[in-house]
Each structure stands twice: as C-alpha cells, then as structure tokens.
Design a protein around this motif. Structure first.
Motif, PDB file in Angstrom:
ATOM      1  N   LEU A  92      -7.775   2.507 -17.475  1.00  0.00           N
ATOM      2  CA  LEU A  92      -8.273   2.531 -18.844  1.00  0.00           C
ATOM      3  C   LEU A  92      -7.217   2.070 -19.839  1.00  0.00           C
ATOM      4  N   GLU A  93      -7.697   1.551 -20.943  1.00  0.00           N
ATOM      5  CA  GLU A  93      -6.835   1.155 -22.053  1.00  0.00           C
ATOM      6  C   GLU A  93      -6.806   2.311 -23.044  1.00  0.00           C
ATOM      7  N   LYS A  94      -5.599   2.718 -23.434  1.00  0.00           N
ATOM      8  CA  LYS A  94      -5.463   3.812 -24.394  1.00  0.00           C
ATOM      9  C   LYS A  94      -5.442   3.230 -25.799  1.00  0.00           C
ATOM     10  N   LEU A  95      -6.346   3.712 -26.636  1.00  0.00           N
ATOM     11  CA  LEU A  95      -6.418   3.304 -28.032  1.00  0.00           C
ATOM     12  C   LEU A  95      -5.973   4.494 -28.866  1.00  0.00           C
ATOM     13  N   GLN A  96      -4.939   4.308 -29.677  1.00  0.00           N
ATOM     14  CA  GLN A  96      -4.399   5.427 -30.442  1.00  0.00           C
ATOM     15  C   GLN A  96      -4.334   5.050 -31.912  1.00  0.00           C
ATOM     16  N   ALA A  97      -4.931   5.919 -32.746  1.00  0.00           N
ATOM     17  CA  ALA A  97      -4.906   5.710 -34.190  1.00  0.00           C
ATOM     18  C   ALA A  97      -5.041   7.056 -34.891  1.00  0.00           C
ATOM     19  N   CYS A  98      -4.321   7.227 -35.966  1.00  0.00           N
ATOM     20  CA  CYS A  98      -4.396   8.438 -36.792  1.00  0.00           C
ATOM     21  C   CYS A  98      -4.192   9.721 -35.977  1.00  0.00           C
ATOM     22  N   GLY A  99      -3.351   9.673 -34.957  1.00  0.00           N
ATOM     23  CA  GLY A  99      -3.045  10.860 -34.170  1.00  0.00           C
ATOM     24  C   GLY A  99      -4.048  11.171 -33.070  1.00  0.00           C
ATOM     25  N   ALA A 100      -5.131  10.425 -32.997  1.00  0.00           N
ATOM     26  CA  ALA A 100      -6.146  10.662 -31.963  1.00  0.00           C
ATOM     27  C   ALA A 100      -6.063   9.562 -30.910  1.00  0.00           C
ATOM     28  N   ALA A 101      -6.255   9.943 -29.667  1.00  0.00           N
ATOM     29  CA  ALA A 101      -6.243   8.977 -28.568  1.00  0.00           C
ATOM     30  C   ALA A 101      -7.642   8.855 -27.981  1.00  0.00           C
ATOM     31  N   ASN A 102      -8.072   7.628 -27.775  1.00  0.00           N
ATOM     32  CA  ASN A 102      -9.338   7.343 -27.117  1.00  0.00           C
ATOM     33  C   ASN A 102      -9.051   6.441 -25.930  1.00  0.00           C
TER      34      ASN A 102
END
Length: 73
Positions: free
Chosen positions: A41-51
C-alpha cells in the motif's frame, strides 16, 4: 500493548525517527499490505492523519484491516 515487534527477536521496537531494535541493532520500515489483494500500500499522510491507498484495487483501505510487516531498512 505495543504492536511494533521486531520480526527477528520479537522485542519491542523503539521509535527514534525510525523503528529500531536495540537487541538486534537493526533499523526497520513498517510496510502495509492490502487485505484484499496483498499488494503493498501507498501511505498518504496529511494534517497528522495517515491513510492507505491500494493502487491495484484503486481504493483507500481501512487501517484496521491492513496487514503490517517490518522489513529491514
């Protein structure tokens, strides 16, 4: 209960900007795999949240379903 366990000696990994096992003196990266197709999976991180996004399934995956694995750096 900590989920960050060394895959070699099963000691708890320390976070020092990266995952580190003091017993093995080894650094690890935490890699997530899709619960449906087993692709990395690709980790997408923004504003302190990880998806986590699966490029094979073309959709976001729930963190609770992801299989995580520690791999040597």
């Amino acid at each position: 209960m900590n989920e960050n366990i060394c895959p070699v000696c099963e000691e708890e990994l320390e976070w020092t900007g990266k995952y580190h096992c003091s017993a093995c003196d080894e650094n690890y990266i935490k890699v997530g795999f899709c619960p449906d197709c087993d692709a990395e999976l690709e980790k997408l991180q923004a504003c302190g949240a990880a998806n986590y996004f699966c490029n094979s399934c073309n959709e976001l995956k729930s963190k609770s379903r992801i299989r995580f694995e520690f791999q040597p750096e």
